[in-house]
Design a protein around this motif. Structure first.
Motif, short mmCIF file in Angstrom:
data_model
loop_
_atom_site.label_atom_id
_atom_site.label_comp_id
_atom_site.label_asym_id
_atom_site.label_seq_id
_atom_site.Cartn_x
_atom_site.Cartn_y
_atom_site.Cartn_z
N TRP A 126 -10.46 80.67 50.48
CA TRP A 126 -11.72 79.94 50.63
C TRP A 126 -11.44 78.47 50.80
CZ3 TRP A 126 -16.65 81.57 47.62
CH2 TRP A 126 -16.81 82.97 47.68
N LEU A 127 -12.36 77.79 51.47
CA LEU A 127 -12.30 76.32 51.54
C LEU A 127 -12.30 75.73 50.13
CD1 LEU A 127 -12.60 73.77 53.52
CD2 LEU A 127 -15.01 73.86 52.85
N THR A 128 -13.11 76.32 49.24
CA THR A 128 -13.23 75.83 47.87
C THR A 128 -11.89 75.80 47.15
OG1 THR A 128 -15.42 76.85 47.85
CG2 THR A 128 -14.55 76.13 45.73
N GLY A 129 -10.99 76.71 47.50
CA GLY A 129 -9.69 76.76 46.84
C GLY A 129 -8.73 75.67 47.28
N HIS A 130 -9.13 74.84 48.26
CA HIS A 130 -8.22 73.82 48.79
C HIS A 130 -8.82 72.42 48.80
CE1 HIS A 130 -5.25 76.76 50.29
NE2 HIS A 130 -6.32 77.54 50.42
N ARG A 131 -10.12 72.30 48.58
CA ARG A 131 -10.78 71.01 48.77
C ARG A 131 -10.27 69.93 47.82
NH1 ARG A 131 -16.63 71.32 48.85
NH2 ARG A 131 -16.59 69.11 48.30
N ASP A 132 -9.74 70.31 46.66
CA ASP A 132 -9.26 69.32 45.71
C ASP A 132 -7.75 69.14 45.74
OD1 ASP A 132 -11.83 68.74 44.77
OD2 ASP A 132 -11.79 70.41 43.36
N TRP A 169 -14.73 69.43 55.32
CA TRP A 169 -14.77 70.39 56.40
C TRP A 169 -13.48 70.34 57.20
CZ3 TRP A 169 -16.97 65.61 56.74
CH2 TRP A 169 -16.73 64.86 57.88
N CYS A 170 -13.34 71.30 58.11
CA CYS A 170 -12.16 71.38 58.98
C CYS A 170 -12.55 70.94 60.38
CB CYS A 170 -11.61 72.80 58.99
SG CYS A 170 -10.28 73.03 60.21
N PRO A 171 -12.06 69.80 60.86
CA PRO A 171 -12.42 69.34 62.22
C PRO A 171 -12.04 70.34 63.30
CG PRO A 171 -11.41 67.57 60.96
CD PRO A 171 -11.21 68.82 60.16
N GLU A 207 -18.72 75.57 51.71
CA GLU A 207 -18.07 76.86 51.94
C GLU A 207 -18.77 77.64 53.04
OE1 GLU A 207 -15.19 79.61 51.58
OE2 GLU A 207 -15.27 77.91 50.22
N ILE A 208 -20.09 77.69 52.96
CA ILE A 208 -20.88 78.47 53.93
C ILE A 208 -20.75 77.87 55.33
CG2 ILE A 208 -23.25 79.07 54.58
CD1 ILE A 208 -23.78 79.15 51.46
N LEU A 209 -20.82 76.55 55.44
CA LEU A 209 -20.69 75.90 56.75
C LEU A 209 -19.30 76.11 57.34
CD1 LEU A 209 -22.64 72.62 55.96
CD2 LEU A 209 -23.30 74.35 57.64
N TRP A 210 -18.28 76.09 56.49
CA TRP A 210 -16.91 76.35 56.97
C TRP A 210 -16.79 77.77 57.50
CZ3 TRP A 210 -13.20 79.71 54.65
CH2 TRP A 210 -11.92 79.63 55.21
N LEU A 220 -7.88 69.08 56.35
CA LEU A 220 -9.30 69.00 56.05
C LEU A 220 -9.74 67.54 56.01
CD1 LEU A 220 -9.63 71.69 53.21
CD2 LEU A 220 -10.19 71.94 55.64
N HIS A 221 -10.98 67.32 56.33
CA HIS A 221 -11.54 65.97 56.34
C HIS A 221 -12.57 65.85 55.23
CE1 HIS A 221 -12.50 62.10 58.24
NE2 HIS A 221 -13.77 62.37 57.93
N ARG A 222 -12.63 64.68 54.58
CA ARG A 222 -13.60 64.43 53.52
C ARG A 222 -14.40 63.18 53.84
NH1 ARG A 222 -13.61 66.10 48.27
NH2 ARG A 222 -11.45 66.82 48.48
N GLU A 223 -15.71 63.27 53.64
CA GLU A 223 -16.59 62.14 53.89
C GLU A 223 -17.84 62.30 53.04
OE1 GLU A 223 -19.34 60.74 57.61
OE2 GLU A 223 -17.26 61.27 58.07
N ARG A 224 -18.47 61.20 52.68
CA ARG A 224 -19.73 61.29 51.94
C ARG A 224 -20.89 61.42 52.92
NH1 ARG A 224 -19.13 60.85 46.70
NH2 ARG A 224 -21.39 60.72 46.33
N MET A 225 -21.69 62.46 52.70
CA MET A 225 -22.88 62.70 53.51
C MET A 225 -24.06 62.85 52.57
SD MET A 225 -21.87 65.31 56.59
CE MET A 225 -20.60 64.90 57.78
N GLY A 226 -25.07 62.02 52.75
CA GLY A 226 -26.22 62.10 51.87
C GLY A 226 -25.87 61.90 50.42
N GLY A 227 -24.85 61.08 50.15
CA GLY A 227 -24.43 60.82 48.79
C GLY A 227 -23.55 61.88 48.19
N ARG A 228 -23.16 62.89 48.96
CA ARG A 228 -22.34 63.98 48.45
C ARG A 228 -20.98 63.99 49.14
NH1 ARG A 228 -25.41 68.30 46.12
NH2 ARG A 228 -27.66 67.87 46.15
N SER A 229 -19.95 64.29 48.36
CA SER A 229 -18.62 64.46 48.93
C SER A 229 -18.59 65.75 49.74
CB SER A 229 -17.57 64.53 47.81
OG SER A 229 -16.29 64.76 48.34
N THR A 230 -18.32 65.62 51.03
CA THR A 230 -18.39 66.75 51.94
C THR A 230 -17.02 66.99 52.57
OG1 THR A 230 -20.71 66.25 52.41
CG2 THR A 230 -19.54 67.63 54.01
#
Length: 262
Positions: free
Chosen positions: A222-228, A253-255, A175-178, A241-251
């Protein structure tokens, strides 16, 4: 997973339910959540004490008493619930503190973290929290910039590393990075002064907005309201929105809003 706003909500639950109350009984239903303390010792050292004003550091709740401090960490599924004594038990109530006419219940399905006991309010608490970075709500801009400048990891990983900054989890970091329009794959030590300043500002704004709700709210703005969503789109630009695993976490963001500047 409980993050800083959730744990701040648990702090308020403890304060409203138990602050100033004498602990009449400690019931340990599952010793698997106890770390470095036995059920017998927890009961011996805490029963008869009074809860004083609780504190929070990152994702840790410090249940202060007029004696030792009970430290609670909620892992991925933990919560703190205030109930009447007559309310039926939950199968995941691991430890129950009876205070007044209420139960303060540490409830956790997966038991990934749990409860610690610090006899000394300063030295022992510091030992338990030794590997925690500064609290995300309290860290100043200059300290924040210094913390990130020494990290070669991706900024998403740096934000969620509790030894760097305490309190942020997966949802908050995305959310903060978005909001700051920064790609999660950027290297932390590559951020410009202006980008770092913007990131700190958006972190503070996001936390101030989330804390009163006791969670990371899934608001439509919020991004959080749409990620799922099935086909998630950015609430700011309408792009996919794009989804990818980074450092083992589902991440997520908006390209379009968060271009990869690496």
């Amino acid at each position: 997973m409980p993050e800083l706003p959730d744990v701040e909500g648990f702090r308020e639950v403890l304060a409203s339910c138990a602050q100033g109350e004498r602990i009449k009984r400690v019931q340990v239903n599952d010793t698997g959540v106890l770390h470095g303390v036995s059920a017998r010792r927890l009961k011996r050292d805490v029963e008869g004490r009074r809860f004083t004003e609780p504190e929070r550091h990152g994702k840790w709740l410090l249940a202060r008493t007029d004696g030792p401090t009970v430290l609670l960490h909620f892992g991925m599924t933990g919560e703190l619930v205030c109930c009447r004594e007559t309310d039926p038990p939950d199968p995941h109530d691991r430890v129950v503190f009876t205070v007044g006419h209420h139960h303060l219940r540490y409830r956790d399905q997966r038991k990934l973290r749990g409860i610690w006991l610090a006899e000394d309010a300063d030295a022992d608490v510091a030992r338990v929290l030794d590997r925690q970075g500064p609290d995300a709500m309290a860290v100043g801009r200059a300290e924040f910039a210094e913390l990130l400048s020494g990290r070669r990891s991706r900024i998403k990983s740096a934000l969620t590393d509790q030894s760097v900054l305490a309190g942020l989890g997966n949802l908050l970091a995305d959310e903060i990075l978005w909001r700051a329009r920064l790609h999660p794959g950027r290297r932390a030590n590559d951020l410009t002064d202006d980008e770092c300043r913007r990131l700190h500002t958006e972190m503070r704004r996001t936390l101030r907005s989330a804390v009163p709700t006791g969670c990371v709210p899934p608001r439509k703005s919020w991004l959080t309201g749409h990620r799922d969503d099935t086909d998630p789109v950015c609430p700011r630009c309408g792009g996919a929105l794009h989804r990818e695993r980074m450092g083992g976490r589902s991440t997520v963001w908006c390209p379009g809003c968060q271009p990869d500047g690496s």
